[in-house]
Design an enzyme around this catalytic site. Structure first.
Site, mmCIF file in Angstrom:
data_model
loop_
_atom_site.group_PDB
_atom_site.id
_atom_site.type_symbol
_atom_site.label_atom_id
_atom_site.label_comp_id
_atom_site.label_asym_id
_atom_site.label_seq_id
_atom_site.Cartn_x
_atom_site.Cartn_y
_atom_site.Cartn_z
ATOM 1 N N SER A 189 32.138 -5.827 48.950
ATOM 2 C CA SER A 189 33.275 -6.681 48.566
ATOM 3 C C SER A 189 32.806 -7.943 47.847
ATOM 4 O O SER A 189 33.423 -8.364 46.850
ATOM 5 C CB SER A 189 34.134 -7.034 49.780
ATOM 6 O OG SER A 189 33.347 -7.608 50.805
ATOM 7 N N HIS A 196 32.335 0.307 54.570
ATOM 8 C CA HIS A 196 32.341 -1.179 54.517
ATOM 9 C C HIS A 196 33.458 -1.675 55.450
ATOM 10 O O HIS A 196 33.470 -1.343 56.626
ATOM 11 C CB HIS A 196 32.490 -1.603 53.051
ATOM 12 C CG HIS A 196 32.336 -3.063 52.785
ATOM 13 N ND1 HIS A 196 31.634 -3.913 53.591
ATOM 14 C CD2 HIS A 196 32.798 -3.849 51.761
ATOM 15 C CE1 HIS A 196 31.668 -5.141 53.097
ATOM 16 N NE2 HIS A 196 32.378 -5.130 51.991
ATOM 17 N N HIS A 249 23.494 -0.975 59.676
ATOM 18 C CA HIS A 249 23.702 -1.974 58.624
ATOM 19 C C HIS A 249 22.639 -1.815 57.548
ATOM 20 O O HIS A 249 21.501 -1.452 57.852
ATOM 21 C CB HIS A 249 23.647 -3.402 59.190
ATOM 22 C CG HIS A 249 24.303 -4.393 58.301
ATOM 23 N ND1 HIS A 249 23.638 -5.032 57.296
ATOM 24 C CD2 HIS A 249 25.587 -4.825 58.242
ATOM 25 C CE1 HIS A 249 24.478 -5.828 56.668
ATOM 26 N NE2 HIS A 249 25.660 -5.725 57.215
ATOM 27 N N ARG A 305 27.770 -11.561 64.662
ATOM 28 C CA ARG A 305 29.246 -11.560 64.640
ATOM 29 C C ARG A 305 29.772 -10.664 65.764
ATOM 30 O O ARG A 305 30.837 -10.907 66.327
ATOM 31 C CB ARG A 305 29.753 -11.070 63.273
ATOM 32 C CG ARG A 305 29.313 -11.957 62.107
ATOM 33 C CD ARG A 305 29.645 -11.339 60.772
ATOM 34 N NE ARG A 305 28.984 -10.054 60.568
ATOM 35 C CZ ARG A 305 29.179 -9.252 59.530
ATOM 36 N NH1 ARG A 305 30.033 -9.619 58.569
ATOM 37 N NH2 ARG A 305 28.541 -8.111 59.416
ATOM 38 N N ASP A 339 32.136 -4.754 63.011
ATOM 39 C CA ASP A 339 33.323 -3.898 63.152
ATOM 40 C C ASP A 339 33.395 -3.176 64.491
ATOM 41 O O ASP A 339 34.451 -2.671 64.863
ATOM 42 C CB ASP A 339 33.359 -2.876 62.014
ATOM 43 C CG ASP A 339 33.420 -3.550 60.654
ATOM 44 O OD1 ASP A 339 34.208 -4.495 60.516
ATOM 45 O OD2 ASP A 339 32.660 -3.156 59.760
HETATM 46 C C1 LIG Z 1 26.415 0.486 57.206
HETATM 47 C C2 LIG Z 1 25.758 1.722 56.664
HETATM 48 C C3 LIG Z 1 26.611 2.256 55.520
HETATM 49 C C4 LIG Z 1 24.386 1.341 56.132
HETATM 50 O O1 LIG Z 1 23.858 2.489 55.527
HETATM 51 P P1 LIG Z 1 22.325 2.593 55.129
HETATM 52 O O2 LIG Z 1 21.832 1.301 54.615
HETATM 53 O O3 LIG Z 1 22.206 3.770 54.228
HETATM 54 O O4 LIG Z 1 21.646 2.842 56.538
HETATM 55 P P2 LIG Z 1 20.268 3.568 56.851
HETATM 56 O O5 LIG Z 1 19.251 3.289 55.790
HETATM 57 O O6 LIG Z 1 19.926 3.241 58.237
HETATM 58 O O7 LIG Z 1 20.688 5.116 56.730
HETATM 59 C C5 LIG Z 1 19.744 6.144 56.928
HETATM 60 C C6 LIG Z 1 20.482 7.366 57.396
HETATM 61 O O8 LIG Z 1 21.102 7.085 58.651
HETATM 62 C C7 LIG Z 1 22.484 7.355 58.580
HETATM 63 N N1 LIG Z 1 23.227 6.376 59.387
HETATM 64 C C8 LIG Z 1 23.192 5.028 59.271
HETATM 65 N N2 LIG Z 1 24.064 4.494 60.140
HETATM 66 C C9 LIG Z 1 24.641 5.511 60.807
HETATM 67 C C10 LIG Z 1 25.637 5.589 61.804
HETATM 68 N N3 LIG Z 1 26.240 4.503 62.279
HETATM 69 N N4 LIG Z 1 25.995 6.813 62.251
HETATM 70 C C11 LIG Z 1 25.412 7.925 61.773
HETATM 71 N N5 LIG Z 1 24.482 7.909 60.808
HETATM 72 C C12 LIG Z 1 24.112 6.707 60.328
HETATM 73 C C13 LIG Z 1 22.820 7.184 57.112
HETATM 74 O O9 LIG Z 1 24.056 7.836 56.806
HETATM 75 C C14 LIG Z 1 21.616 7.797 56.458
HETATM 76 O O10 LIG Z 1 21.744 9.198 56.570
HETATM 77 P P3 LIG Z 1 21.230 10.186 55.388
HETATM 78 O O11 LIG Z 1 19.791 9.840 55.184
HETATM 79 O O12 LIG Z 1 21.483 11.527 55.952
HETATM 80 O O13 LIG Z 1 22.073 9.856 54.198
HETATM 81 C C15 LIG Z 1 25.589 2.778 57.782
HETATM 82 O O14 LIG Z 1 24.838 2.249 58.834
HETATM 83 C C16 LIG Z 1 26.894 3.332 58.282
HETATM 84 O O15 LIG Z 1 27.449 4.249 57.665
HETATM 85 N N6 LIG Z 1 27.443 2.769 59.414
HETATM 86 C C17 LIG Z 1 28.731 3.194 59.920
HETATM 87 C C18 LIG Z 1 29.843 2.550 59.119
HETATM 88 C C19 LIG Z 1 29.941 1.072 59.424
HETATM 89 O O16 LIG Z 1 29.952 0.646 60.564
HETATM 90 N N7 LIG Z 1 30.071 0.271 58.357
HETATM 91 C C20 LIG Z 1 30.228 -1.154 58.476
HETATM 92 C C21 LIG Z 1 28.996 -1.875 58.086
HETATM 93 S S1 LIG Z 1 29.166 -3.624 58.359
#
Ligand SMILES: CC(C)(COP(=O)(O)OP(=O)(O)OC[C@H]1O[C@@H](n2cnc3c(N)ncnc32)[C@H](O)[C@@H]1OP(=O)(O)O)[C@@H](O)C(=O)NCCC(=O)NCCS
Length: 469
Positions: free
Chosen positions: A272, A302, A348, A357, A403
């Site tokens: 965002s 997000h 994250h 937070r 969240d």
């Molecule tokens: C926030 C987020 C998008 C960050 O993604 P990222 O930077 O790619 O995180 P990572 O490098 O740790 O990801 C490595 C792997 O773990 C997975 N992973 C990360 N967080 C995960 C979670 N909460 N549940 C399941 N799998 C997760 C990713 O999808 C990725 O899988 P892949 O290699 O098969 O594509 C991710 O943690 C997520 O999807 N969280 C859940 C949604 C969420 O809470 N979003 C709000 C963020 S403030």
């Protein structure tokens, strides 16, 4: 003018009455409490600072960019100037150098010893200085004066189906307000670029002021039969948001102040913030750029994750009952992963520890709702989820983010419509992204244009040289 005359004469005319006459009540504030005056005094020195920085260090390297970084969502590439906040992977967010507990200790509050009011944070984000009570109160007054939402906005919203997602309604509502952009009008008049920030300030403050009203309109038309609640002229910005949504519990008002403070800014690279920054760099006005940012916040990875957390919790309790044991919860988390979904509220892209937070909201729950069953469930998840995520071996941060906790607080006070939660996040995010937007124009930052590459280019660049004959 009239406002100044009234002040000189010492007439007891209310802010609302002056506002109704189209007068600027803000002019009653002094040089120390008028945010725009304070900003205008700071800007030349900051412009000079940036010029010096560029001259002295402009050609120096900030590090290497690997192929992984280029195809991995640009993670870790420092590629943007963002003044209002900075995220440390271990420690979490700092707003102009202040941690969340420091904000809670230093910023002015609406009730003695209570949560900070976001107006104080807005002053801090824009000026870098902790405001006095009077300065924060002047922001409250300035926002109140700017808060009128023209009637066409509700008409535009009412043209949408009632089940249009609240985030789509937010985006449409902001676009309906765009016709009032001072920046767009000034640009059309051919304003000199050194003056851009002035009308960007006007638009940004107008938008921040109107967002609680717009959000409440969306809430009331979507969930409460369309009956709107007028703002209270004695409440602060966040308290008024709760009030206009239909909530009066003092605990709920405090929750809203805290919620709106902590969701405001998370440095510049998140979807965002980055989107608002990118779109603003094309000199799209604050309405256009913020609406674009909100369309990014509406993504489930997000901001929409706060909605997804509640859905996931509801599904969990529907399947396992309201008081599941930890083993059953563990199995539920494992099943979520096995079905190819993410566990919402965990992980994250930058943070590597529990999000402060999250901790702040947990502390609020411990104070206001220690025995609430949903809070207990969220606490149990904290003990189970990181371990399960950690065992996958691929998740860089198994800890909860903002969240994972916000929905529980809202549910407790009766705000049970989880599809609305991201709108509340979005209202808060305006404080950060629009503050930075003002500074981006004040500093004359250029249009953003990173380089993209094709797979073909990457393959050829790193192809093994042909064997020498
Ligand atoms: C926030 C987020 C998008 C960050 O993604 P990222 O930077 O790619 O995180 P990572 O490098 O740790 O990801 C490595 C792997 O773990 C997975 N992973 C990360 N967080 C995960 C979670 N909460 N549940 C399941 N799998 C997760 C990713 O999808 C990725 O899988 P892949 O290699 O098969 O594509 C991710 O943690 C997520 O999807 N969280 C859940 C949604 C969420 O809470 N979003 C709000 C963020 S403030």
């Amino acid at each position: 003018m009239l406002a100044q005359a009234v002040a000189k004469l010492g007439l007891g005319v209310s802010a609302q009455a002056l506002s109704a006459l189209g007068c600027s009540v803000r002019r009653l504030s002094t040089a120390e409490t008028d945010l725009k005056t304070v900003l205008s005094e700071m800007i030349p020195a900051e412009q000079e600072r940036l010029k010096k920085l560029k001259k002295a260090h402009g050609a120096k390297s900030l590090g290497e960019v690997t192929v992984d970084m280029a195809i991995g969502g640009m993670r870790g590439i420092p590629g943007m100037l963002w003044e209002t906040s900075l995220l440390d992977p271990e420690e979490g967010i700092r707003f102009r150098g202040h941690s969340i507990p420091e904000l809670q200790a230093k910023l002015p509050t609406a009730v003695e010893g209570g949560e900070p009011i976001p107006e104080g944070l807005l002053w801090l984000l824009l000026t870098g200085k902790v405001p006095t009570k009077e300065q924060a109160a002047a922001v409250t007054e300035e926002l109140r004066e700017r808060s009128h939402v023209p009637p066409h906005v509700l008409k535009v919203l009412n043209a949408l189906p009632e089940d249009a997602h609240p985030m789509s309604q937010l985006s449409v509502g902001v676009m309906a307000l765009q016709s009032g952009s001072h920046f767009a009008a000034a640009y059309n008049r051919g304003t000199h670029k050194t003056k851009y920030w002035e009308t960007v300030y006007e638009d940004s403050m107008d938008l921040v002021a109107k967002l609680p009203r717009l959000a409440a309109m969306i809430y009331r038309r979507t969930y409460k039969g369309g009956e709107q609640i007028q703002p209270s002229h004695s409440l602060d910005w966040a308290g008024n948001l709760a009030h206009m949504m239909g909530y009066e519990d003092p605990g709920c008002l405090e929750m809203m102040r805290m919620y709106q403070t902590i969701h405001s800014d998370h440095e510049g690279g998140n979807v965002s913030a980055h989107t608002t920054h990118l779109v603003g760099s094309a000199l799209s006005d604050p309405y256009l750029s913020y609406a674009a940012g909100m369309n990014g916040l509406a993504g489930p990875l997000h901001g929409l994750a706060n909605q997804e957390v509640l859905r996931w919790l509801k599904d969990l309790t529907a399947k396992l009952g309201p008081h599941p044991d930890k083993e059953a919860v563990r199995k539920y988390v494992q099943d979520t992963l096995a079905s190819g979904k993410v566990v919402p509220g965990y992980g994250h892209a930058v943070l590597r520890k529990t999000d402060p937070r999250y901790t702040c909201q947990r502390e609020f729950a411990q104070k206001y709702m220690p025995d609430y069953p949903l809070f207990k469930l969220v606490s149990d998840l904290y003990e189970v989820v990181p371990e399960v995520l950690g065992k996958t071996g691929k998740i860089k941060n198994p800890w909860p983010n903002v969240d994972a906790h916000s929905g529980v607080l809202l549910q407790y006070y009766g705000i049970t419509e989880e599809n609305f939660y991201t709108v509340l996040f979005g209202v808060s995010r305006a404080l950060g992204v629009l503050s930075q937007g003002i500074w981006s124009r004040a500093l004359g930052l250029p249009i953003e244009r990173p380089k993209s590459l094709t797979m073909d280019v990457l393959e050829k660049k790193f192809a093994a040289p042909p064997p020498s004959s």
